[in-house]
Scaffold this motif. Structure first.
Motif, short mmCIF file in Angstrom:
data_model
loop_
_atom_site.label_atom_id
_atom_site.label_comp_id
_atom_site.label_asym_id
_atom_site.label_seq_id
_atom_site.Cartn_x
_atom_site.Cartn_y
_atom_site.Cartn_z
N ASP A 36 0.83 -1.21 0.00
CA ASP A 36 0.00 0.00 0.00
C ASP A 36 0.87 1.26 0.00
N VAL A 37 1.93 1.24 0.83
CA VAL A 37 2.85 2.38 0.89
C VAL A 37 3.49 2.62 -0.47
N ILE A 38 3.95 1.54 -1.10
CA ILE A 38 4.59 1.63 -2.41
C ILE A 38 3.60 2.16 -3.45
N ALA A 39 2.42 1.55 -3.48
CA ALA A 39 1.41 1.92 -4.48
C ALA A 39 0.99 3.38 -4.34
N LYS A 40 0.82 3.84 -3.11
CA LYS A 40 0.40 5.23 -2.89
C LYS A 40 1.48 6.20 -3.37
N ALA A 41 2.74 5.89 -3.03
CA ALA A 41 3.82 6.78 -3.45
C ALA A 41 3.90 6.85 -4.97
N LEU A 42 3.86 5.72 -5.65
CA LEU A 42 3.95 5.71 -7.11
C LEU A 42 2.77 6.45 -7.73
N THR A 43 1.58 6.20 -7.19
CA THR A 43 0.38 6.86 -7.72
C THR A 43 0.44 8.36 -7.51
N ASP A 44 0.91 8.79 -6.34
CA ASP A 44 1.05 10.22 -6.06
C ASP A 44 2.01 10.89 -7.04
N TRP A 45 2.98 10.14 -7.54
CA TRP A 45 3.94 10.70 -8.48
C TRP A 45 3.50 10.52 -9.93
N ILE A 47 2.74 7.70 -11.53
CA ILE A 47 3.29 6.51 -12.17
C ILE A 47 2.22 5.42 -12.20
N PRO A 48 1.85 4.91 -13.37
CA PRO A 48 0.87 3.82 -13.43
C PRO A 48 1.42 2.58 -12.73
N ILE A 49 0.53 1.81 -12.08
CA ILE A 49 0.97 0.64 -11.33
C ILE A 49 0.12 -0.58 -11.68
N HIS A 50 0.68 -1.73 -11.39
CA HIS A 50 -0.03 -3.00 -11.50
C HIS A 50 0.20 -3.72 -10.18
N ARG A 51 -0.89 -4.13 -9.52
CA ARG A 51 -0.78 -4.76 -8.20
C ARG A 51 -1.22 -6.22 -8.25
N GLY A 52 -0.79 -6.96 -7.23
CA GLY A 52 -1.26 -8.33 -7.06
C GLY A 52 -0.44 -9.39 -7.76
N MET A 53 0.60 -9.01 -8.45
CA MET A 53 1.43 -10.00 -9.13
C MET A 53 2.34 -10.66 -8.10
N GLY A 54 2.31 -12.00 -8.03
CA GLY A 54 3.03 -12.66 -6.96
C GLY A 54 2.37 -12.38 -5.62
N LYS A 55 1.06 -12.29 -5.63
CA LYS A 55 0.21 -12.03 -4.45
C LYS A 55 0.29 -10.58 -3.99
N THR A 56 1.46 -10.14 -3.53
CA THR A 56 1.56 -8.79 -2.96
C THR A 56 2.54 -7.90 -3.72
N PHE A 123 15.36 9.59 -21.06
CA PHE A 123 15.64 8.29 -21.66
C PHE A 123 14.55 8.01 -22.69
N ASP A 124 14.81 7.05 -23.55
CA ASP A 124 13.85 6.69 -24.60
C ASP A 124 13.51 5.21 -24.42
N GLY A 125 12.32 4.93 -23.93
CA GLY A 125 11.92 3.55 -23.67
C GLY A 125 11.10 3.45 -22.41
N THR A 126 11.17 2.30 -21.75
CA THR A 126 10.36 2.04 -20.56
C THR A 126 11.23 1.49 -19.44
N VAL A 127 10.96 1.97 -18.24
CA VAL A 127 11.57 1.41 -17.04
C VAL A 127 10.46 0.82 -16.19
N TYR A 128 10.55 -0.48 -15.92
CA TYR A 128 9.60 -1.15 -15.04
C TYR A 128 10.19 -1.21 -13.64
N LEU A 129 9.39 -0.80 -12.68
CA LEU A 129 9.81 -0.78 -11.28
C LEU A 129 9.18 -1.98 -10.58
N VAL A 130 9.97 -2.98 -10.29
CA VAL A 130 9.46 -4.26 -9.79
C VAL A 130 9.72 -4.37 -8.29
N PHE A 131 8.66 -4.34 -7.51
CA PHE A 131 8.74 -4.50 -6.06
C PHE A 131 8.31 -5.93 -5.73
#
Length: 273
Positions: A36-45, A47-56, A123-131
Motif C-alpha cells: 500500500d505504501v509503495i502503491a500510494k507513493a507511485l500513484t502520487d507521483w 506513475i501507473p501501477i499493477h498490483r497483485g502479481m506474486g500475491k503482494t 531516456f527513450d523507452g520504458t523502465v519497469y519498477l518491480v517491487f
C-alpha cells in the motif's frame, strides 16, 4: 561519487519512507501494508501501477519516447521472522518481525529512483519498477514470473542492488558472473525412542546421531565438493529434548545450503541424503 541534486533534496523524505517500512515489517506474501505504501507513493507521483502479481507484488511503469526497449529495476520488500532489539524510534513494532536484511532500504531506494525517473525522463523507452515480495525463502520472484511478469512487462534486463554495511558509504561492489549465492533450507527430523537418562540402553538416542550428522556434513564440503566450486552448509538450529533426565525420542536439525550452481547443489543434497 557524483550525487544527483534532486535525489539529494529528497533524501530526508526517502529516509522517512525507509523508517516507516522498517517500523512495520511484514513477512513473505504478507506485505499488504508495504504494498500500500509503495502503491500510494507511485500513484502520487503519477506513475501507473499493477498490483497483485506474486500475491503482494507491485510493478510501476515509467515510459518516455517511442522506443520499444525496456529494462527493469527490482527491489525486495519482505522482512525476516526475527525479534528486533534496537531501541530507536523506528524499531519494529511487530514482535518477531524485523527488516534485518535491508529490504526496507531497497524499497526506499527504488522509490527514490522511481520519483526521479518520473520527473526527469531523459531516456527513450520504458523502465519497469518491480517491487518483489517473499524474497526470504518464499520464492516471490518465481510467483511473479508465474503470474506473467515478463509476458505483461517484457524487458531486456533487470537490475537490482543489495546493501552491504561493511562497504564505505558511496562505494559499490560489482563482480563478473555470479555474486550472490542461492539459499536453500533443510529441515531434518531424526526419530529415536525415548528413555530415562539413567537407562539410555532402553532407548534409541537421536542426539548423538544428530551430532554425527552435523560433523559428517562438513566432509561434504571438504571431501566431496571440488575446491573450485563454492558451497556452504550451515547447521543453524538443533532442537531436541524437554528435560535434563530424559533421552528424547526426536531431534531436529535445520540450516541452509548455499551454492553458485545447480550441479553443486544437487551433489550436496544427494550427499546429505
Amino acid at each position: 561519487m557524483n550525487l544527483i541534486e534532486p535525489i539529494l533534496a529528497d533524501a530526508a523524505a526517502v529516509a522517512a519512507i525507509r523508517r516507516d517500512i522498517h517500523a512495520h515489517p511484514e513477512l513473505c506474501f504478507q506485505e499488504e501494508r508495504t504494498a500500500d505504501v509503495i502503491a500510494k507513493a507511485l500513484t502520487d507521483w503519477g506513475i501507473p501501477i499493477h498490483r497483485g502479481m506474486g500475491k503482494t507484488g507491485v510493478v510501476g511503469i515509467v515510459k518516455n519516447g517511442n522506443s520499444p526497449r525496456a529494462v527493469g529495476l527490482r527491489a525486495d520488500i519482505d522482512a525476516l521472522p526475527m525479534t528486533e532489539h534496537n531501541t530507536f524510534a523506528h524499531a519494529s513494532r511487530y514482535a518477531g518481525k524485523m527488516h534485518a536484511c535491508g529490504h526496507d532500504g531497497h524499497t526506499a531506494m527504488l522509490l527514490a529512483a522511481a520519483k526521479h525517473l518520473s520527473r526527469h525522463r531523459n531516456f527513450d523507452g520504458t523502465v519497469y519498477l518491480v517491487f518483489q515480495p517473499a524474497e526470504e525463502g518464499g520464492g516471490g520472484a518465481r510467483e511473479m514470473i508465474k503470474d506473467g511478469l515478463f509476458d505483461k512487462f517484457p524487458m531486456e534486463a533487470m537490475f537490482g542492488v543489495h546493501n552491504w554495511p561493511g562497504m564505505k558509504v558511496g562505494a559499490f561492489g560489482v563482480n563478473p558472473g555470479a555474486m550472490m549465492a542461492s539459499s536453500n533450507e533443510f529441515n531434518i527430523t531424526i526419530r529415536g525412542r525415548g528413555a530415562h537418562a539413567a537407562m539410555p540402553h532402553l532407548g534409541i538416542d537421536p542426539v548423538p546421531v544428530a551430532c554425527q550428522m552435523v560433523m559428517a556434513f562438513q566432509t561434504i564440503i571438504t571431501r566431496n565438493r571440488r575446491p573450485i566450486d563454492p558451497g556452504v552448509i550451515s547447521v543453524t538450529m538443533i532442537h531436541g529434548g524437554e528435560a535434563t533426565n530424559v533421552v528424547p525420542d526426536m531431534c531436529q536439525i535445520r540450516g541452509t545450503v548455499r551454492t553458485f550452481s545447480m550441479e553443486t547443489l544437487d551433489m550436496i543434497e544427494a550427499r546429505m541424503g
